[in-house]
Design a protein around this motif. Structure first.
Motif, PDB file in Angstrom:
ATOM      1  N   ARG A 197       0.831  -1.208   0.000  1.00 16.22           N
ATOM      2  CA  ARG A 197       0.000   0.000   0.000  1.00 16.22           C
ATOM      3  C   ARG A 197       0.863   1.255   0.000  1.00 16.22           C
ATOM      4  N   LEU A 198       1.941   1.219   0.778  1.00 19.52           N
ATOM      5  CA  LEU A 198       2.845   2.371   0.817  1.00 19.52           C
ATOM      6  C   LEU A 198       3.458   2.607  -0.550  1.00 19.52           C
ATOM      7  N   LEU A 199       3.990   1.557  -1.175  1.00 15.33           N
ATOM      8  CA  LEU A 199       4.642   1.722  -2.470  1.00 15.33           C
ATOM      9  C   LEU A 199       3.651   2.189  -3.534  1.00 15.33           C
ATOM     10  N   SER A 200       2.433   1.648  -3.514  1.00 12.26           N
ATOM     11  CA  SER A 200       1.421   2.076  -4.485  1.00 12.26           C
ATOM     12  C   SER A 200       1.081   3.546  -4.327  1.00 12.26           C
ATOM     13  N   THR A 201       1.145   4.044  -3.094  1.00 16.33           N
ATOM     14  CA  THR A 201       0.807   5.442  -2.831  1.00 16.33           C
ATOM     15  C   THR A 201       1.909   6.390  -3.261  1.00 16.33           C
ATOM     16  N   VAL A 202       3.156   6.080  -2.877  1.00 14.48           N
ATOM     17  CA  VAL A 202       4.222   7.060  -3.036  1.00 14.48           C
ATOM     18  C   VAL A 202       4.986   6.956  -4.342  1.00 14.48           C
ATOM     19  N   LEU A 203       5.088   5.758  -4.933  1.00 16.03           N
ATOM     20  CA  LEU A 203       5.954   5.607  -6.109  1.00 16.03           C
ATOM     21  C   LEU A 203       5.527   6.477  -7.283  1.00 16.03           C
ATOM     22  N   PRO A 204       4.241   6.502  -7.691  1.00 21.59           N
ATOM     23  CA  PRO A 204       3.875   7.394  -8.801  1.00 21.59           C
ATOM     24  C   PRO A 204       4.143   8.860  -8.492  1.00 21.59           C
ATOM     25  N   LEU A 205       3.936   9.262  -7.243  1.00 19.62           N
ATOM     26  CA  LEU A 205       4.144  10.667  -6.876  1.00 19.62           C
ATOM     27  C   LEU A 205       5.624  11.012  -6.843  1.00 19.62           C
ATOM     28  N   LEU A 206       6.458  10.089  -6.395  1.00 20.16           N
ATOM     29  CA  LEU A 206       7.899  10.332  -6.412  1.00 20.16           C
ATOM     30  C   LEU A 206       8.417  10.438  -7.847  1.00 20.16           C
ATOM     31  N   ILE A 207       7.892   9.617  -8.734  1.00 16.93           N
ATOM     32  CA  ILE A 207       8.306   9.681 -10.141  1.00 16.93           C
ATOM     33  C   ILE A 207       7.895  11.015 -10.752  1.00 16.93           C
ATOM     34  N   ARG A 208       6.682  11.456 -10.467  1.00 17.94           N
ATOM     35  CA  ARG A 208       6.238  12.750 -11.007  1.00 17.94           C
ATOM     36  C   ARG A 208       7.101  13.892 -10.475  1.00 17.94           C
ATOM     37  N   ALA A 209       7.434  13.845  -9.193  1.00 15.05           N
ATOM     38  CA  ALA A 209       8.290  14.888  -8.621  1.00 15.05           C
ATOM     39  C   ALA A 209       9.680  14.855  -9.244  1.00 15.05           C
ATOM     40  N   ALA A 210      10.223  13.663  -9.463  1.00 11.38           N
ATOM     41  CA  ALA A 210      11.568  13.546 -10.030  1.00 11.38           C
ATOM     42  C   ALA A 210      11.628  14.091 -11.448  1.00 11.38           C
ATOM     43  N   THR A 211      10.640  13.736 -12.276  1.00 12.34           N
ATOM     44  CA  THR A 211      10.662  14.216 -13.662  1.00 12.34           C
ATOM     45  C   THR A 211      10.389  15.713 -13.740  1.00 12.34           C
ATOM     46  N   ARG A 212       9.548  16.217 -12.848  1.00 16.37           N
ATOM     47  CA  ARG A 212       9.316  17.664 -12.813  1.00 16.37           C
ATOM     48  C   ARG A 212      10.585  18.394 -12.425  1.00 16.37           C
ATOM     49  N   TRP A 213      11.302  17.873 -11.456  1.00 19.78           N
ATOM     50  CA  TRP A 213      12.533  18.505 -10.984  1.00 19.78           C
ATOM     51  C   TRP A 213      13.582  18.538 -12.086  1.00 19.78           C
ATOM     52  N   ARG A 214      13.633  17.484 -12.889  1.00 17.09           N
ATOM     53  CA  ARG A 214      14.593  17.446 -13.983  1.00 17.09           C
ATOM     54  C   ARG A 214      14.233  18.461 -15.069  1.00 17.09           C
ATOM     55  N   ALA A 215      12.933  18.623 -15.323  1.00 14.88           N
ATOM     56  CA  ALA A 215      12.496  19.529 -16.383  1.00 14.88           C
ATOM     57  C   ALA A 215      12.607  20.990 -15.972  1.00 14.88           C
ATOM     58  N   SER A 216      12.607  21.265 -14.677  1.00 19.06           N
ATOM     59  CA  SER A 216      12.594  22.646 -14.201  1.00 19.06           C
ATOM     60  C   SER A 216      13.618  22.817 -13.104  1.00 19.06           C
ATOM     61  N   ALA A 217      14.170  23.994 -13.013  1.00 18.15           N
ATOM     62  CA  ALA A 217      15.102  24.294 -11.927  1.00 18.15           C
ATOM     63  C   ALA A 217      14.375  24.594 -10.631  1.00 18.15           C
ATOM     64  N   CYS A 218      13.065  24.630 -10.677  1.00 18.29           N
ATOM     65  CA  CYS A 218      12.266  24.974  -9.503  1.00 18.29           C
ATOM     66  C   CYS A 218      11.909  23.709  -8.731  1.00 18.29           C
ATOM     67  N   THR A 219      12.052  23.742  -7.416  1.00 18.13           N
ATOM     68  CA  THR A 219      11.689  22.615  -6.567  1.00 18.13           C
ATOM     69  C   THR A 219      10.226  22.246  -6.787  1.00 18.13           C
ATOM     70  N   PRO A 220       9.906  20.962  -6.952  1.00 19.07           N
ATOM     71  CA  PRO A 220       8.523  20.550  -7.262  1.00 19.07           C
ATOM     72  C   PRO A 220       7.618  20.561  -6.033  1.00 19.07           C
ATOM     73  N   TYR A 221       7.344  21.747  -5.509  1.00 22.56           N
ATOM     74  CA  TYR A 221       6.531  21.858  -4.295  1.00 22.56           C
ATOM     75  C   TYR A 221       5.127  21.288  -4.498  1.00 22.56           C
ATOM     76  N   LYS A 222       4.570  21.496  -5.657  1.00 24.73           N
ATOM     77  CA  LYS A 222       3.216  20.999  -5.903  1.00 24.73           C
ATOM     78  C   LYS A 222       3.173  19.481  -5.810  1.00 24.73           C
ATOM     79  N   GLU A 223       4.155  18.807  -6.390  1.00 26.89           N
ATOM     80  CA  GLU A 223       4.210  17.351  -6.335  1.00 26.89           C
ATOM     81  C   GLU A 223       4.496  16.866  -4.914  1.00 26.89           C
ATOM     82  N   PHE A 224       5.331  17.597  -4.183  1.00 21.86           N
ATOM     83  CA  PHE A 224       5.586  17.229  -2.788  1.00 21.86           C
ATOM     84  C   PHE A 224       4.333  17.398  -1.938  1.00 21.86           C
TER      85      PHE A 224
END
Length: 338
Positions: free
Chosen positions: A278-305
């Motif tokens: 349950r933990l992995l299902s919850t956090v893994l997609p959100l961590l991936i979205r935050a990681a790719t957003r961070w790579r695309a932008s120099a701005c910290t992905p606060y929205k994804e966090f």
């Protein structure tokens, strides 16, 4: 003091390796089926300044106001209600650079199987593959001939091993075909550092379950200064050893280069070495979205966090989210009922 021996490693267990019944490539985002703006004769007109022209059926003219706006080279702007205020200061800072490039709409994710728990958490990875905007590829196989530590590790083995496996991934062009990498346990200890050593900043953003890349390893880790790395740590993980929570997190964050501004640690008190499904299902997609957003932008992905924290607050898990700031410091946010 309080840490496990420098060469502590994950015991490799021979687990069954059935062919996982993966769904077809992840569902892509539904395309926009809205009609394009049409001119007087029904021809398509370009969008202007981000405002959509009204759609008119062929053969029908536009009103005077529409023609005036069209001749002036601007689109009509509908009256919109004021935006809702941000729920917290972190979300507000997400808008710091509205012109920054956006993350890809479809994220190509490569899960490096050795150490990632693809058998025990097959359901969580299956959900990830079915999630909108995710295309998931399973790379390698747990228990294969190369699934063993290299010779520099105590009890390690010569080639083939996880180091030679990482070299094969480079030869196959893995870094050119994915937007995010997912590692777990020994994959984070051996495969990711090997990719960093060979390719540096060219390595895609990484989600590292158990945070193996930040442990005390037998060889130096060349952590790139621009690497995007999000680590998922467990308070009950034997990688932690006998260290206190504060010591464990302090040692982990010290492994991140001083100049790196794109690293985060999600610490979950209740998590063991193998994350709960349950933990992995919850956090893994959100961590991936935050990681790719961070790579695309120099701005910290606060929205994804913020979305990550909101998702965790709907569970019984507790812990902390730490991430680098642009000034070089670390933010530290606690979550959970305690």
């Amino acid at each position: 003091p309080g840490w496990e021996p420098a060469r502590r490693r994950e015991p490799i267990r021979e687990a069954p390796n059935p062919d996982l019944s993966w769904p077809s490539p992840a569902e892509t985002l539904r395309p926009d089926v809205s009609a394009p703006p049409l001119g007087r004769g029904g021809e398509a007109l370009p969008e202007r300044h981000g405002a959509k022209s009204l759609t008119m059926p062929p053969g029908r003219g536009l009103g005077r106001a529409h023609r005036t706006a069209e001749s002036a080279g601007v689109g009509l702007r509908p009256t919109l209600p004021p935006p809702e205020p941000p729920r917290c200061a972190d979300v507000a800072r997400a808008m710091c650079r509205s012109s920054a490039p956006s993350a890809p709409s479809t994220r190509r994710v490569a899960v490096v199987a050795p150490g990632a728990g693809t058998f025990a958490n097959g359901e969580a990875y299956g959900r990830l593959a079915r999630a909108a905007g995710m295309e998931v590829q399973l790379v390698g196989r747990s228990g294969a001939s190369y699934d063993r530590y290299p010779e520099v590790w105590e009890g390690g083995a010569p080639r083939p091993n996880l180091e030679s496996f990482s070299q094969e991934l480079i030869r196959q062009g893995l870094v050119d075909t994915c937007d995010c990498l997912v590692f777990g346990s020994r994959g984070g200890q051996v495969v990711l550092p090997s990719l960093w050593k060979a390719l540096g900043d060219l390595v895609p953003p990484s989600v590292v379950i158990n945070g193996g890349c930040a442990g005390r390893l037998p060889s130096e880790v060349r952590w790139p200064s621009s690497a995007v790395t999000l680590m998922l740590l467990g308070g009950q993980d034997y990688f932690r050893g006998n260290a206190s929570t504060e010591s464990y997190l302090a040692e982990t964050t010290r492994c991140v280069p001083t100049g790196n501004r794109r690293s985060a640690v999600l610490y979950v008190n209740e998590m063991g070495h193998m994350p709960h499904g349950r933990l992995l299902s919850t956090v893994l997609p959100l961590l991936i979205r935050a990681a790719t957003r961070w790579r695309a932008s120099a701005c910290t992905p606060y929205k994804e966090f913020q979305a990550l924290l909101d998702g965790l607050r709907q569970t019984s898990f507790t812990g902390r989210l730490l991430f680098t700031r642009e000034d070089g410091g670390w933010d530290d946010i606690k979550f959970g009922i305690n």
